[in-house]
Design a protein around this motif. Structure first.
Motif, short mmCIF file in Angstrom:
data_model
loop_
_atom_site.label_atom_id
_atom_site.label_comp_id
_atom_site.label_asym_id
_atom_site.label_seq_id
_atom_site.Cartn_x
_atom_site.Cartn_y
_atom_site.Cartn_z
N LEU A 193 0.83 -1.20 0.00
CA LEU A 193 0.00 0.00 0.00
C LEU A 193 0.87 1.26 0.00
N CYS A 194 1.95 1.23 0.76
CA CYS A 194 2.83 2.41 0.83
C CYS A 194 3.67 2.60 -0.42
N SER A 195 3.88 1.55 -1.19
CA SER A 195 4.63 1.70 -2.43
C SER A 195 3.77 2.25 -3.56
N ALA A 196 2.45 2.13 -3.43
CA ALA A 196 1.55 2.52 -4.52
C ALA A 196 1.65 4.00 -4.92
N PRO A 197 1.59 4.95 -3.99
CA PRO A 197 1.70 6.36 -4.43
C PRO A 197 3.01 6.65 -5.15
N LEU A 198 4.09 6.03 -4.68
CA LEU A 198 5.38 6.23 -5.35
C LEU A 198 5.37 5.60 -6.74
N VAL A 251 0.99 -1.06 -8.44
CA VAL A 251 -0.26 -0.30 -8.28
C VAL A 251 -1.45 -1.26 -8.26
N ALA A 252 -1.45 -2.24 -9.16
CA ALA A 252 -2.55 -3.21 -9.21
C ALA A 252 -2.61 -4.02 -7.92
N ASP A 253 -1.47 -4.45 -7.42
CA ASP A 253 -1.43 -5.21 -6.16
C ASP A 253 -1.97 -4.39 -5.00
N ALA A 254 -1.55 -3.14 -4.92
CA ALA A 254 -2.04 -2.26 -3.85
C ALA A 254 -3.53 -2.00 -4.00
N GLY A 255 -3.99 -1.85 -5.25
CA GLY A 255 -5.42 -1.66 -5.48
C GLY A 255 -6.24 -2.85 -5.02
N ALA A 256 -5.72 -4.06 -5.25
CA ALA A 256 -6.41 -5.27 -4.82
C ALA A 256 -6.47 -5.35 -3.29
N ILE A 257 -5.38 -4.98 -2.64
CA ILE A 257 -5.36 -4.97 -1.17
C ILE A 257 -6.33 -3.92 -0.65
N PHE A 278 -9.07 5.29 -1.33
CA PHE A 278 -7.62 5.18 -1.55
C PHE A 278 -7.30 5.02 -3.03
N ARG A 279 -8.03 4.15 -3.71
CA ARG A 279 -7.78 3.94 -5.14
C ARG A 279 -8.08 5.21 -5.93
N ARG A 280 -9.12 5.91 -5.57
CA ARG A 280 -9.43 7.18 -6.25
C ARG A 280 -8.36 8.23 -5.95
N TRP A 281 -7.85 8.22 -4.73
CA TRP A 281 -6.78 9.15 -4.36
C TRP A 281 -5.53 8.89 -5.19
N LEU A 282 -5.22 7.61 -5.41
CA LEU A 282 -4.07 7.30 -6.27
C LEU A 282 -4.26 7.89 -7.66
N MET A 283 -5.48 7.83 -8.18
CA MET A 283 -5.74 8.44 -9.49
C MET A 283 -5.64 9.96 -9.43
#
Length: 155
Positions: free
Chosen positions: A14-19, A90-96, A106-111
């Motif tokens: 989850l923490c790697s996703a924004p990066l 990103v996909a892995d973090a989205g699934a979590i 969270f997923r919308r925030w990533l977008m």
């Protein structure tokens, strides 16, 4: 606390996703100077997220974790030149995230982060005249991220 709802490996993802989102967008087009500017925009966006929600939900907790790390502590699961690995992260973090109460936000925030990074540095033009806010390659990258996060189908 949100940390208690996931495993340590899931938290790392989850923490790697924004990066990964920021790097994926920054490397979609342009040169190194543009990448640096776009990654600075990502960092500013993370600070804003922390100001809006200081560690009370998934977004604030992830932003706080990322901003408290030194580069050697980074939770990357990919290399900066490996765009397919960034997209997988990103996909892995989205699934979590989809399993968590605040996962959709969270997923919308990533977008939102992806859009901010893409729009932070105009592309093309001459002395700013005729530049586009978001390059075609960045548009494709945004669609890639939406697919990876499962947001194209409205979920």
């Amino acid at each position: 606390m949100i940390h208690e709802q996931v495993t340590s490996e899931d938290w790392r993802m989850l923490c790697s996703a924004p990066l990964a989102v920021g790097w994926y967008m920054a490397t979609a087009t342009g040169g190194k100077v543009q990448e640096v500017r776009e990654l600075l925009m990502l960092r500013m966006a993370l600070h804003r997220a922390l100001e809006c929600d200081p560690e009370h939900d998934l977004i604030g907790a992830v932003a706080a974790t990322i901003l408290s790390e030194t580069p050697s502590d980074a939770r990357w699961t990919w290399q900066p030149d490996d765009r397919p690995a960034m997209l997988r992260a990103v996909a892995d973090a989205g699934a979590i995230a989809s399993r968590l109460p605040s996962g959709l936000a969270f997923r919308r925030w990533l977008m939102d982060l992806a859009h901010e990074v893409a729009a932070s540095e105009p592309d093309g033009g001459w002395l700013g005249i005729g530049a586009r806010a978001v390059h075609e390659a960045e548009q494709v990258a945004l669609i890639d991220l939406m697919n990876a996060l499962g947001l194209l189908d409205g979920k």
